[in-house]
Enzyme design. Sequence first.
Site, PDB file in Angstrom:
ATOM      1  N   ARG A 100      -4.505 -12.367   6.567  1.00  0.00           N
ATOM      2  CA  ARG A 100      -4.197 -11.823   8.037  1.00  0.00           C
ATOM      3  C   ARG A 100      -3.716 -10.108   7.703  1.00  0.00           C
ATOM      4  O   ARG A 100      -2.589  -9.843   7.276  1.00  0.00           O
ATOM      5  CB  ARG A 100      -3.013 -12.500   8.690  1.00  0.00           C
ATOM      6  CG  ARG A 100      -2.826 -12.136  10.088  1.00  0.00           C
ATOM      7  CD  ARG A 100      -1.696 -12.830  10.795  1.00  0.00           C
ATOM      8  NE  ARG A 100      -0.569 -11.986  10.230  1.00  0.00           N
ATOM      9  CZ  ARG A 100       0.665 -12.570  10.075  1.00  0.00           C
ATOM     10  NH1 ARG A 100       0.832 -14.060  10.179  1.00  0.00           N
ATOM     11  NH2 ARG A 100       1.667 -11.799   9.450  1.00  0.00           N
TER      12      ARG A 100
ATOM     13  N   HIS B 191       1.286 -10.836  12.783  1.00  0.00           N
ATOM     14  CA  HIS B 191       1.129 -12.212  13.301  1.00  0.00           C
ATOM     15  C   HIS B 191       0.508 -11.998  14.867  1.00  0.00           C
ATOM     16  O   HIS B 191      -0.325 -12.464  15.289  1.00  0.00           O
ATOM     17  CB  HIS B 191       2.544 -12.879  13.361  1.00  0.00           C
ATOM     18  CG  HIS B 191       2.759 -14.263  14.195  1.00  0.00           C
ATOM     19  ND1 HIS B 191       1.768 -15.261  14.056  1.00  0.00           N
ATOM     20  CD2 HIS B 191       3.350 -14.553  15.343  1.00  0.00           C
ATOM     21  CE1 HIS B 191       2.170 -15.979  14.998  1.00  0.00           C
ATOM     22  NE2 HIS B 191       2.985 -15.569  15.782  1.00  0.00           N
TER      23      HIS B 191
ATOM     24  N   TYR C 154       8.000  -8.082   5.689  1.00  0.00           N
ATOM     25  CA  TYR C 154       7.755  -9.164   4.703  1.00  0.00           C
ATOM     26  C   TYR C 154       6.503  -8.980   3.895  1.00  0.00           C
ATOM     27  O   TYR C 154       6.552  -9.811   2.773  1.00  0.00           O
ATOM     28  CB  TYR C 154       7.746 -10.521   5.422  1.00  0.00           C
ATOM     29  CG  TYR C 154       6.608 -10.571   6.705  1.00  0.00           C
ATOM     30  CD1 TYR C 154       5.381 -11.061   6.200  1.00  0.00           C
ATOM     31  CD2 TYR C 154       6.949 -10.279   8.175  1.00  0.00           C
ATOM     32  CE1 TYR C 154       4.316 -11.078   7.166  1.00  0.00           C
ATOM     33  CE2 TYR C 154       6.012 -10.352   8.975  1.00  0.00           C
ATOM     34  CZ  TYR C 154       4.673 -10.771   8.799  1.00  0.00           C
ATOM     35  OH  TYR C 154       3.571 -10.806   9.549  1.00  0.00           O
TER      36      TYR C 154
END
Lengths: 378, 322
Positions: free
Chosen positions: A274, A278, A287
């Site tokens: 990705r 998100h 992260y």
Amino acid sequence: MTVQELPGAGASHRSTPPPAWRPRTDAAPLLPDPEPYRVLGTPAAEKLDPELMRRCYAELVRGRRYNAQATALTRQGRLAVYPSTVGQEACEIAAALVLEEQDWLFPSYRDTLAAVARGLDPVQALTLLRGDWHTGYDPREYRIAPLCTPLATQLPHAVGLAHAARLRGDDVVALALVGDGGTSEGDFHEALNFAAVWQAPVVFLVQNNGFAISVPLAKQTAAPTLAHKAVGYGMPGRLVDGNDIAAVHEVLSDAVRRARAGGGPTLIEAVTYRIEAHTNADDATRYRGDAEVEAWKAHDPVELLERELTARGMLDEAGIREAKEAAEAMAATLRDRMNAEPVLDPMDLFENVYAEQTGRLREQAEMLRAELDAEEQS
Amino acid sequence: MAQALQRAMRDAMAQDPTVHVMGEDVGTLGGVFRITDGLAKEFGEERCTDTPLAEAGILGAAVGMAMYGLRPVVEMQFDAFAYPAFEQLISHVAKMRNRTRGAMPLPITIRVPYGGGIGGVEHHSDSSEAYYAATPGLHVVTPATVEDAYGLLRASIASDDPVVFLEPKRLYWSKAQWDPAAPAAVPGIGKALVRRTGASATLITYGPSLPVCLEAAEAAREEGWDLEVVDLRSLVPFDEETVMASVRRTGRAVVVHEANGFAGPGAEIVARIQEKCFHHLEAPVLRVTGFDIPYPPPMLEKHHLPGVDRILDTVARLQWEN
């Protein structure tokens, strides 16, 4: 202390041996290959179907543009949220292209692009994310289940629908999409187990994009790969490079063909990434590092195919330009249509809760009606 | 009652080939309570299916089957065993009609044997109706008589909406006379019935507590109380008309159920009565319910379950002027 040193170890406790035991299925043919299957950049690419690949290319370019447009719409406040599939377009497009008209797609909330590539009106596909209603289309018309927000709960639906179709003698395959995080859910397990026991014509495609919001795969599962999970259910597991649309299309086609022929379900793990956060509400820099994202950008699904097709003479400058122009036209139309204010009727709140409105709902509808009338008069 | 339920499924399956019964143990065994006995033999394992042991999977698969035009009748075996299926129930079963704006109704019947009084160990005696009734999109019905076991189950299977069909376990073996050849005409879902007429107060109840209330009403005659007993039969939709008409006649009401009292169905019913009938009331509306405790062990359940004496003591408190 080793087993041999344990008190009583080695001595026979059993007066009679247990009945002979043997596994129900030979596990070896179900095991995924150790490396994700690839076509682009390998000798297998020599057998590519030029027409199919040009279509894949056009859809990939359109899909990338769709992602960009939808993300822009969130910035303008036209969408409440958009979970991007930039970097995952090959999985989304291949999932849509392998299905026949009578087949069903079971998307998660991230899979708007797959629904659009299957033919769903892009505005209807964005109804949920825009917030004007939950599902903007009749699932039976497109054979696309509602975009599913709870994780993996659409998987047992896919199994049930495929099972029902088979009971009725219909030639229908269900393809269910789920993310890596979704594979930890109980419904993932129950769906795969039901599908295998019933030998239902279902294909499960896990888009392993590396993160469940912020949690990386290593903290999600201890399995060697997600495809290995298939063996425990008694179905084949397949591992594929999720950025290689030729490979995803081929692996999915095999699984769909197998399901259609009565061979039962398959679990496919597509390894992808990705590229964006998100959703627009997420800060991915907390992260993961830039180096990782850049490395994946170098393995971009659109560029992979473009390079291969150009090198093989299946695509030229004119073809590339044509795909980009078609994508721009789609984006312009989408932008215009999404900029039109949706017309909502608050009284719709009380419709379609039950086939027949209950007395309580009638009372509440009257209350809202009176409030609306008062608002109008003031 | 067990026989009537079985007969209802059999008749529905014979009449409509899209009706499919499914659940753990419903096939070869005929269900742990034998409610589905003989169905697999008569209609084949494809229409009466032993599923893997997984409640979310069972209900989730039923959703997909209903999406494809079947009418699944799902058995949850025991009240507390249904909890793993709650996400499917609440997020999908209850909402599919609404989220697809009417395009995709789900005609699923979810049979849940519920309630105590059978000496079951932990997790086998819950009264979970409040959870279901609190979820918009679900119908919640519960029979208390053999006729209703048949009629309400037929109506539930025929409904285009999902129905949670709560079967009072301890009435399974009710010996009431019932002629399966001539099932009585029963009002459909959403209609309450006055099971006993009376003038001095109304007992409002449903399911396993109906026989207890009828017994209490008989016993109350000795105390000079002439009690009316209303059987709700359906918690959702709630038949306000029948309940309010009765309370207006009698001026006094007690709601009786096994489920815990706090935030239980009785709380909603009492609230509605005082909203609608305040000026007709001669006394506060009272409740007799299970205690607000996890369902007790079988040797203590008799203290938890509303019995005749507790109902009569509560009825005595309706003499508000004293």
